[in-house]
Design an enzyme around this catalytic site. Structure first.
Site, PDB file in Angstrom:
ATOM      1  N   HIS A 186     -24.249  31.261  45.904  1.00  0.00           N
ATOM      2  CA  HIS A 186     -23.421  30.715  44.956  1.00  0.00           C
ATOM      3  C   HIS A 186     -22.470  29.790  44.091  1.00  0.00           C
ATOM      4  O   HIS A 186     -22.196  28.819  43.428  1.00  0.00           O
ATOM      5  CB  HIS A 186     -24.358  31.638  43.834  1.00  0.00           C
ATOM      6  CG  HIS A 186     -23.502  32.617  42.919  1.00  0.00           C
ATOM      7  ND1 HIS A 186     -22.930  34.062  44.064  1.00  0.00           N
ATOM      8  CD2 HIS A 186     -21.771  32.517  42.049  1.00  0.00           C
ATOM      9  CE1 HIS A 186     -21.541  34.632  43.372  1.00  0.00           C
ATOM     10  NE2 HIS A 186     -21.530  33.699  42.092  1.00  0.00           N
TER      11      HIS A 186
ATOM     12  N   ASP B  90     -26.376  36.120  49.447  1.00  0.00           N
ATOM     13  CA  ASP B  90     -25.836  35.167  48.632  1.00  0.00           C
ATOM     14  C   ASP B  90     -24.175  34.515  49.610  1.00  0.00           C
ATOM     15  O   ASP B  90     -23.736  35.229  48.896  1.00  0.00           O
ATOM     16  CB  ASP B  90     -25.407  35.660  47.239  1.00  0.00           C
ATOM     17  CG  ASP B  90     -25.233  35.096  46.030  1.00  0.00           C
ATOM     18  OD1 ASP B  90     -24.724  33.557  46.738  1.00  0.00           O
ATOM     19  OD2 ASP B  90     -25.024  35.424  45.159  1.00  0.00           O
TER      20      ASP B  90
ATOM     21  N   SER C 284     -16.394  36.227  42.691  1.00  0.00           N
ATOM     22  CA  SER C 284     -17.385  36.354  43.692  1.00  0.00           C
ATOM     23  C   SER C 284     -17.303  35.279  45.308  1.00  0.00           C
ATOM     24  O   SER C 284     -16.118  34.969  44.879  1.00  0.00           O
ATOM     25  CB  SER C 284     -18.575  35.222  43.317  1.00  0.00           C
ATOM     26  OG  SER C 284     -19.896  36.024  42.652  1.00  0.00           O
TER      27      SER C 284
HETATM   28  N1  ARG Z   1     -24.563  37.171  38.451  1.00  0.00           N
HETATM   29  C1  ARG Z   1     -23.374  36.617  39.535  1.00  0.00           C
HETATM   30  C2  ARG Z   1     -22.163  35.369  39.190  1.00  0.00           C
HETATM   31  O1  ARG Z   1     -21.538  35.666  38.000  1.00  0.00           O
HETATM   32  C3  ARG Z   1     -24.127  35.470  40.491  1.00  0.00           C
HETATM   33  C4  ARG Z   1     -24.410  34.504  39.854  1.00  0.00           C
HETATM   34  C5  ARG Z   1     -25.891  32.575  40.213  1.00  0.00           C
HETATM   35  N2  ARG Z   1     -26.626  33.622  40.383  1.00  0.00           N
HETATM   36  C6  ARG Z   1     -27.693  33.056  40.042  1.00  0.00           C
HETATM   37  N3  ARG Z   1     -28.749  33.561  40.109  1.00  0.00           N
HETATM   38  N4  ARG Z   1     -27.365  32.731  38.733  1.00  0.00           N
HETATM   39  O2  ARG Z   1     -21.550  34.699  39.655  1.00  0.00           O
HETATM   40  N1  ASP Z   2     -20.781  36.745  39.987  1.00  0.00           N
HETATM   41  C1  ASP Z   2     -19.504  36.793  40.091  1.00  0.00           C
HETATM   42  C2  ASP Z   2     -19.078  35.832  40.198  1.00  0.00           C
HETATM   43  O1  ASP Z   2     -19.018  34.337  40.220  1.00  0.00           O
HETATM   44  C3  ASP Z   2     -19.298  38.292  39.883  1.00  0.00           C
HETATM   45  C4  ASP Z   2     -19.076  39.583  39.053  1.00  0.00           C
HETATM   46  O2  ASP Z   2     -19.018  38.947  37.605  1.00  0.00           O
HETATM   47  O3  ASP Z   2     -19.248  39.866  39.367  1.00  0.00           O
HETATM   48  O4  ASP Z   2     -17.872  35.874  40.395  1.00  0.00           O
END
Ligand code: ARG
Ligand code: ASP
Length: 729
Positions: A92, A229, A664
Site C-alpha cells: 500500500h 502487504d 507502515s
Molecule cells: N490501514 C493501513 C494503513 O493505515 C493500510 C491501508 C491501505 N490499505 C487499504 N486497504 N486501504 O495505512
Molecule cells: N497502515 C498505517 C500506515 O500506512 C499504519 C498504521 O496506521 O498503523 O502507516
C-alpha cells in the site's frame, strides 16, 4: 524484619503507582522513543529481551540500524535488505507507483510486477527516500534571542529565524542533505534532523493485489489478517554512491547498513521492536479536544465518506477500467473512514473523556497557585470557541475539497495564472508545463459520474449541517439560484470547459496562441474554477484564519501544560508525540481479547487465506497459482510445522508495539536486531492509540518475513532477489 521492610516499601511503591496511574501513565509498551535518546530506554528493552546496545540502534560514529531505515515517499517507512540498495516497504506504500505504471494492458495492480533483471526496474519520478543522517537537540540555539515576556509572535519569529539558519547550515555539510528543525513536546524542545535524500528509486517487484491487498478494505484494520502487504524497490545513486536525480547511468546504492533476515519466526511473548516514522499522535490533549474528535468530528467525517464510498463502489464493481482508475483514491478514502470508526469506538470504550477530565481535576489541584494553575480551563474555553470553525474546516476538507473536478480546475487555473503573471519566458513555460502534467494525471484517473454524484451528495450534506451563518455566500446563492444540488451539478458539470479534456486543451491553446501573455479569463470564469476558488476563499479568510489564531493560542497553552504534565509525572518518561520523525517502539508478540469470550491468537497462516478464498468475492479471490501450491503443499524451504503438526506457511502476526500512520513498511526486528517482519497496520479495536493507548487492545499488525520470501520465491519466481539477501539462520 527484612520482610516487613520489603513489604512496606512494596506497599508504598504500589500506592504511588496507583496515584500516578490516575494520571498519565505510560503503560507497558506504550511509547515512541527518540533513537538518539534510546540509551534512556535500553535498560528496559534489554530487560524485555533485547540483546543489542543503544549504539547498535543509533550512532553517529558507526553504522547502526538507523542507517537501514528510510522515510519512504514522505509518508511511509522502508528498510534496506541488501548491499545493493534493495528496499522493502508495504504494497500500500508503493501502491501509487504500481498504479501509475498500470493500464488495462499492463495491469500491475492486478497481475503483479517483477523485474527479472535490473534493466526492467521502473523509475518513479517524484518518489524520494530519506535516510536520517543525524539528529541533535538544538533547543538552546533555537531559542537564542528569546526573552521571557516576548509575545508569542515574537517568539515564533525567533524560533523560525534560528531554525532556518540551523537547518540551512546543516544542509551545506554534504550532497543531497535536507535538514529540518522540529518541535517536540509542544515547543519545549527542538531537534535538528538531517536527512540524505535519494531521488532515483525504482520499482522492483510487487505481488498482485489479490495477495498484496488480499482482503482489501474489508480486512483493512482488522485481525485475523492475511494480507501480503509488501512491495520492493531499489535505491540508485551516482557513481560515487551519492544521491542523484534519475539517470540511466546511476548504479544501485550501497547502504551503510542493511538488515539481515531471520527465518526463526515468532512465538507469543517474543520481543519485537519497530523502527520507523510514525506521523502524528495527540496523546496529551485535554478531554475537551478528545470529546470533539470522538463525538463530533469522527462521526461527521465518517458519514460524509460513507456517501462517497458507496458511490465509488457502485461504479467500480461495474467496470474494470473504473476500478483501476479509482483503486488508489478509493483505498485512501476508505482507510481513514474505517480508522475513525475504530478510534471513536475505542475512545468511548475506554471512557477517555471522563478519565481525562478526572486527571485534569487532579492536575489543577496539584497546580493550584503555580504558573500552571487554570491552564485546563483556558484550553477548554478556547476549544469551545474554536469548535464551529474546526467543524467548518472538517466539512470543507471532506466536501468541497473532495470534489475532484473543481479542485483540479482551480489548481490548473492557478498554475496558468502564474504562467501569465511571470516575466521570464522560461518560468512561464515551466508553469504551463506543470499545469499540463497536472491535467494529464488528472484525466487518466477521472470518471465524471462518480464525481458528479459525489458533488450532489456532499453539497446536500453541507447544506444540512453547516449553520447558515457559516456558509459561503457563493454556496447560498448557488443553491438559491438552482434550487437543488442536482440542478447545480447539472449546470456546473455541463458548462465547465474542464469537463472535457480536449475542449480544455483547445481553449488553452487558443489563449496562448500569440505566444506571449496568456489571457485566461475564459478559465477563471469557468464554473468549476469558480467553485474551487470561492470555497477556498471562504475557507482561507473566514475559517482557517480563525482556526489558526485560536490554534496558536492553544499551542501556546499546551507548551505550559505539557511542561506541567512532565513535572507532575516526574518519575515517568513521557515520550514526545509522533511528528513523522524516526522513532523506536518496542513490545512483544501478543494476542488479545476483542470481546467477551473471544481471544485472538497472535499468528495467522496460509490456512486462513484458503478459508477466506472465494473466486466470487473480489477482495478474496486469490491467484490460481497460490491454490495449486496449497493443494500440493509445495512450500519449499518456507514450510513450518504448526502446533498440531501440520505443514503450513506463516503469514501475519500482531504485537504490542506502539505505532501510527507512517509506520507502515517499518522493519520489525527481533531481540538480535534481525528482520522478522514488515509492519503494515493496527487492529481496529486499537486505532485510538493515536490519542490513547490501551495495552489490552492496541496491537500492530506485521507481515511475517517468511511469507514475503515464500511469495517472491514460489509465486513470483523471483528467487534472484532472495539471492541478494543475507540470512542469519
Ligand atoms: N490501514 C493501513 C494503513 O493505515 C493500510 C491501508 C491501505 N490499505 C487499504 N486497504 N486501504 O495505512
Ligand atoms: N497502515 C498505517 C500506515 O500506512 C499504519 C498504521 O496506521 O498503523 O502507516
Amino acid at each position: 524484619m527484612m520482610r516487613t521492610v520489603f513489604f512496606k516499601k512494596a506497599l508504598a511503591v504500589a500506592a504511588s503507582a496507583v496515584l500516578a496511574s490516575a494520571f498519565l501513565t505510560v503503560k507497558a509498551d506504550e511509547g515512541m522513543w527518540l533513537p538518539s535518546l534510546i540509551s534512556q530506554r535500553i535498560g528496559d528493552m534489554q530487560a524485555k529481551g533485547f540483546r543489542l546496545s543503544a549504539e547498535d540502534i543509533y550512532s553517529i560514529n558507526q553504522a547502526s540500524l538507523k542507517d537501514a531505515v528510510v522515510l519512504f515517499g514522505g509518508g511511509c517507512t522502508g528498510e534496506l535488505i541488501s548491499s545493493e540498495g534493495l528496499l522493502l516497504t508495504n504494497h500500500h506504500c508503493g501502491y501509487a507507483q504500481i498504479q501509475k505504471h498500470s493500464s488495462v494492458e499492463h495491469d500491475y495492480l492486478k497481475d503483479g510486477f517483477w523485474a527479472m533483471d535490473r534493466s526492467e526496474e521502473l523509475p518513479n519520478p517524484g518518489l524520494e527516500v530519506w535516510f536520517l543522517d543525524r539528529m541533535e537537540d538544538v533547543t538552546g540555539a533555537v531559542l537564542d534571542g528569546y526573552e521571557p515576556g516576548m509575545t508569542e509572535q515574537q517568539r515564533d519569529s525567533v524560533v523560525r529565524t534560528n531554525s532556518e539558519a540551523i537547518a540551512g547550515k546543516a544542509e551545506k555539510d554534504g550532497t543531497g542533505l535536507r535538514a529540518d528543525v522540529e518541535s517536540l513536546y509542544y515547543g519545549n524542545q527542538y531537534f535538528l534532523f538531517v536527512y540524505r535524500v535519494f531521488k532515483d528509486v525504482r520499482l522492483v517487484g510487487a505481488p498482485p493485489s489479490s495477495i498484496g491487498k488480499f482482503g482489501g478494505d474489508t480486512d483493512n484494520w482488522m485481525w485475523p489478517r492475511h494480507t501480503g502487504d509488501f512491495s520492493i524497490f531499489r535505491i540508485y545513486a551516482d557513481k560515487d554512491n551519492n544521491p542523484a536525480e534519475y539517470s540511466e547511468d546511476n548504479v544501485p546504492y550501497i547502504p551503510k547498513k542493511y538488515f539481515k533476515i531471520s527465518l526463526g519466526g515468532v512465538s507469543e511473548g517474543d520481543f519485537t521492536f519497530i523502527y520507523g516514522f510514525p506521523g502524528r499522535t495527540q496523546e496529551y490533549i485535554v478531554s475537551e479536544a478528545v470529546r470533539y474528535i470522538s463525538e463530533i468530528s469522527d462521526p461527521h467525517k465518517i458519514a460524509l465518506r460513507t456517501l462517497r464510498l458507496d458511490i465509488q463502489d457502485r461504479y467500480m464493481s461495474a467496470s474494470q477500467a473504473v476500478r483501476i482508475q479509482y483503486s488508489s483514491k478509493n483505498a485512501a478514502v476508505s482507510n481513514s473512514w474505517k480508522k475513525w470508526q475504530g478510534e471513536m469506538r475505542g475512545i468511548r470504550k475506554m471512557n477517555t473523556v471522563e478519565t481525562k477530565k478526572e486527571n485534569e481535576r487532579l492536575f489543577e489541584e496539584w497546580a493550584a497557585g503555580s504558573e500552571y494553575s487554570g491552564i485546563v480551563g483556558r484550553l477548554d474555553s478556547l476549544y469551545r470557541l474554536m469548535e464551529p470553525y474546526a467543524f467548518a474546516a472538517d466539512y470543507y476538507n471532506e466536501t468541497a475539497r473532495a470534489i475532484e473536478l473543481t479542485s483540479f480546475a482551480a489548481e490548473y487555473a492557478r498554475r496558468l495564472e502564474k504562467a501569465a503573471g511571470v516575466s521570464s519566458p522560461d518560468e512561464a513555460t515551466q508553469a504551463r508545463e506543470s499545469a499540463k502534467r497536472l491535467a494529464a494525471a488528472f484525466y487518466k484517473d477521472y470518471y465524471m459520474p462518480i464525481d458528479k454524484e459525489s458533488f450532489i451528495a456532499l453539497m446536500d450534506m453541507f447544506d444540512r449541517n453547516i449553520p447558515s451563518g457559516f456558509k459561503p455566500e457563493y454556496f447560498t446563492e448557488s443553491m438559491g439560484r438552482y434550487g437543488s444540488a442536482e440542478a447545480w451539478a447539472d449546470s456546473l458539470f455541463g458548462n465547465s470547459v474542464f469537463s472535457d479534456s480536449s475542449a480544455l486543451t483547445k481553449t488553452v491553446a487558443a489563449a496562448c496562441a500569440d505566444g506571449v501573455g496568456t489571457d485566461i479569463t475564459l478559465l477563471t470564469d469557468d464554473p468549476a474554477v469558480e467553485f474551487g476558488n470561492e470555497f477556498r476563499k471562504w475557507y482561507m479568510e473566514g475559517i482557517r484564519s480563525v482556526v489558526q489564531r485560536l490554534g496558536s493560542e492553544i499551542t501556546l497553552l499546551y507548551r505550559d501544560y505539557m511542561k506541567g504534565q512532565m513535572e507532575f509525572n516526574k518519575d515517568r518518561a513521557l515520550y514526545p508525540d509522533a511528528n513523522l520523525t524516526l522513532r523506536v517502539a518496542y513490545g512483544s508478540v501478543q494476542g488479545y481479547s476483542p470481546a467477551d469470550g473471544t481471544y485472538y491468537l497472535p499468528m495467522s497462516t496460509i490456512e486462513g487465506i484458503m478459508q477466506k478464498d472465494n473466486p466470487d468475492i473480489f477482495d478474496y479471490n486469490i491467484p490460481q497459482r497460490l491454490r495449486d501450491i496449497y493443494a500440493e503443499k509445495d512450500y519449499g524451504e518456507w514450510t513450518v510445522t504448526d502446533a498440531s503438526g501440520r505443514l503450513t506457511v506463516p503469514v501475519c502476526f500482531i504485537a504490542t508495539n506502539h505505532t501510527s500512520g507512517g509506520n507502515s513498511g517499518s522493519p520489525v526486528i527481533n531481540a538480535d536486531g534481525d528482520l522478522i517482519g514488515i509492519n503494515f497496520d493496527r487492529v481496529w479495536e486499537g486505532t485510538m492509540s493515536d490519542i490513547v493507548f490501551d495495552p489490552d487492545l492496541c496491537r500492530n499488525i506485521s507481515l511475517d518475513i517468511r511469507y514475503v520470501l515464500f511469495i517472491i520465491d514460489k509465486v513470483a519466481g523471483a528467487g534472484h532477489l532472495i539471492d541478494e539477501m543475507t540470512f542469519t539462520d
